[in-house]
Design an enzyme around this catalytic site. Sequence first.
Site, PDB file in Angstrom:
ATOM      1  N   GLU A   1     -35.062 -52.343   0.129  1.00  0.00           N
ATOM      2  CA  GLU A   1     -34.511 -52.992   1.330  1.00  0.00           C
ATOM      3  C   GLU A   1     -33.827 -54.284   0.907  1.00  0.00           C
ATOM      4  OE1 GLU A   1     -37.609 -54.867   3.651  1.00  0.00           O
ATOM      5  OE2 GLU A   1     -36.402 -54.871   5.490  1.00  0.00           O
TER       6      GLU A   1
ATOM      7  N   ASN B   1     -30.173 -54.568   9.653  1.00  0.00           N
ATOM      8  CA  ASN B   1     -30.841 -54.389   8.362  1.00  0.00           C
ATOM      9  C   ASN B   1     -30.619 -52.912   8.026  1.00  0.00           C
ATOM     10  OD1 ASN B   1     -32.602 -54.085   6.221  1.00  0.00           O
ATOM     11  ND2 ASN B   1     -34.222 -55.357   7.140  1.00  0.00           N
TER      12      ASN B   1
ATOM     13  N   LYS C   1     -32.312 -50.402  10.560  1.00  0.00           N
ATOM     14  CA  LYS C   1     -33.762 -50.580  10.785  1.00  0.00           C
ATOM     15  C   LYS C   1     -34.091 -50.728  12.268  1.00  0.00           C
ATOM     16  CE  LYS C   1     -37.566 -53.438   8.977  1.00  0.00           C
ATOM     17  NZ  LYS C   1     -37.836 -54.564   8.043  1.00  0.00           N
TER      18      LYS C   1
ATOM     19  N   GLU D   1     -36.944 -61.602  11.153  1.00  0.00           N
ATOM     20  CA  GLU D   1     -36.048 -60.429  11.252  1.00  0.00           C
ATOM     21  C   GLU D   1     -35.537 -60.240  12.671  1.00  0.00           C
ATOM     22  OE1 GLU D   1     -38.425 -57.709   8.092  1.00  0.00           O
ATOM     23  OE2 GLU D   1     -36.572 -56.880   8.869  1.00  0.00           O
TER      24      GLU D   1
ATOM     25  N   CYS E   1     -38.840 -50.357   5.346  1.00  0.00           N
ATOM     26  CA  CYS E   1     -39.963 -51.294   5.364  1.00  0.00           C
ATOM     27  C   CYS E   1     -40.949 -51.128   6.515  1.00  0.00           C
ATOM     28  CB  CYS E   1     -39.441 -52.715   5.290  1.00  0.00           C
ATOM     29  SG  CYS E   1     -40.679 -53.817   4.628  1.00  0.00           S
TER      30      CYS E   1
ATOM     31  N   ASN F   1     -39.586 -55.088   1.580  1.00  0.00           N
ATOM     32  CA  ASN F   1     -39.864 -56.444   1.103  1.00  0.00           C
ATOM     33  C   ASN F   1     -41.106 -56.874   1.876  1.00  0.00           C
ATOM     34  OD1 ASN F   1     -36.800 -58.158   0.292  1.00  0.00           O
ATOM     35  ND2 ASN F   1     -37.038 -55.982   0.431  1.00  0.00           N
TER      36      ASN F   1
HETATM   37  N1  ING Z   1     -41.840 -56.568   5.835  1.00  0.00           N
HETATM   38  C1  ING Z   1     -43.189 -56.358   6.163  1.00  0.00           C
HETATM   39  C2  ING Z   1     -43.576 -54.888   6.241  1.00  0.00           C
HETATM   40  O1  ING Z   1     -43.628 -54.260   7.289  1.00  0.00           O
HETATM   41  C3  ING Z   1     -45.055 -56.806   7.658  1.00  0.00           C
HETATM   42  C4  ING Z   1     -43.623 -57.102   7.385  1.00  0.00           C
HETATM   43  C5  ING Z   1     -45.991 -56.830   6.644  1.00  0.00           C
HETATM   44  C6  ING Z   1     -45.408 -56.458   8.920  1.00  0.00           C
HETATM   45  C7  ING Z   1     -47.323 -56.495   6.921  1.00  0.00           C
HETATM   46  C8  ING Z   1     -46.748 -56.153   9.219  1.00  0.00           C
HETATM   47  C9  ING Z   1     -47.699 -56.186   8.216  1.00  0.00           C
HETATM   48  O2  ING Z   1     -43.909 -54.375   5.178  1.00  0.00           O
HETATM   49  C10 ING Z   1     -40.705 -56.047   6.381  1.00  0.00           C
HETATM   50  N2  ING Z   1     -39.554 -56.448   5.816  1.00  0.00           N
HETATM   51  O3  ING Z   1     -40.725 -55.280   7.341  1.00  0.00           O
END
Ligand code: ING
Length: 316
Positions: free
Chosen positions: A46, A106, A123, A142, A168, A193
């Site tokens: 991503e 995205n 996304k 985001e 992601c 990421n």
């Molecule tokens: N990053 C993270 C993901 O979904 C996140 C944000 C992390 C949300 C952990 C909830 C829990 O892996 C992106 N870029 O979506």
Amino acid sequence: MRTINVAAAQMGPIQKADSRDEVVARMLALMDEAKRAGADFTIYPELALTTFFPRYCMEDKSESDIWFEKRMPNEATAPLFVRARDYAMAMSFGYAELTPDGHHFNTSIHVDATGKIVGKYRKIHLPGHSEFDPERAFQHLEKRYFEPGNLGFPVYRTMGGLFGMCICNDRRWPETFRVMGLQGAEMITLGYNTPTVNSQKPAEGLEERLFHNRLVVQSGAYQNSAWVIAVAKAGNEDGHPLIAGSLIVDPDGKIVAEATTEEDEIIFHACDLDACTFGKTTIFDFARHRRTEHYGRIVEQTGVIEPPEGSDVSGF
Ligand code: ING
């Protein structure tokens, strides 16, 4: 056998000061390694061209739009398209897309071995928030910088099979994989990421994040009898750590390859698309087993609607 020789091209950190050209040079080196390994499809993370800029709160578009690509291919990424075509190799990578009519997404693309963009995805599940949140250990904006995707979850025919993409946070939502599974997807590719620590729950660290990554990617693959390739941008970006743990998971939900570093790293596997068939024609033969008359809430509701007080099913 319909074998796709897949190289998951995990990338280490991209610092805010790194130029597109420096990043593309790393991506080309990974493509060379993928070619040496015999790959015919290389998948990048991503937002593969820049640091994960949604961690920064930027007031106006003139500042944040520098992270977006206005055309694809463009001057910085053309060398990727040229070399992939020279290698007769398909590729997929994510980037921040600014459309000619001013929309911000995205985005991820799938480019076939002739250099043609055969798949595009924007996304849909945008995590985080849109305004600066002082309660958080770090920001995840985001919802500030991107609009929700407007292309649905497309599945497209290429390389003799049925392919789809997500990005992601999408992997944490079973609807993502099921909507592509209902189109027969045999290989779903995604980049991520993922911050190493939960900005709202410091106790949730690396091991739990890696556990959740495996959990959702393996579930998505198994429950839709599809290959799922999940590729990290990893490591410490200007003091902000991201998990690695890139995975290739087979249609039975088994991990067949997993990254071991937090750097630029190729993991490789010869993925036979015919391995999807048994699951799709037995346990996950959707036409024979699904009971859609009971699934209404999944599309009629967004949030939770609890049963009223005193309601229970003991009356039957
Ligand atoms: N990053 C993270 C993901 O979904 C996140 C944000 C992390 C949300 C952990 C909830 C829990 O892996 C992106 N870029 O979506």
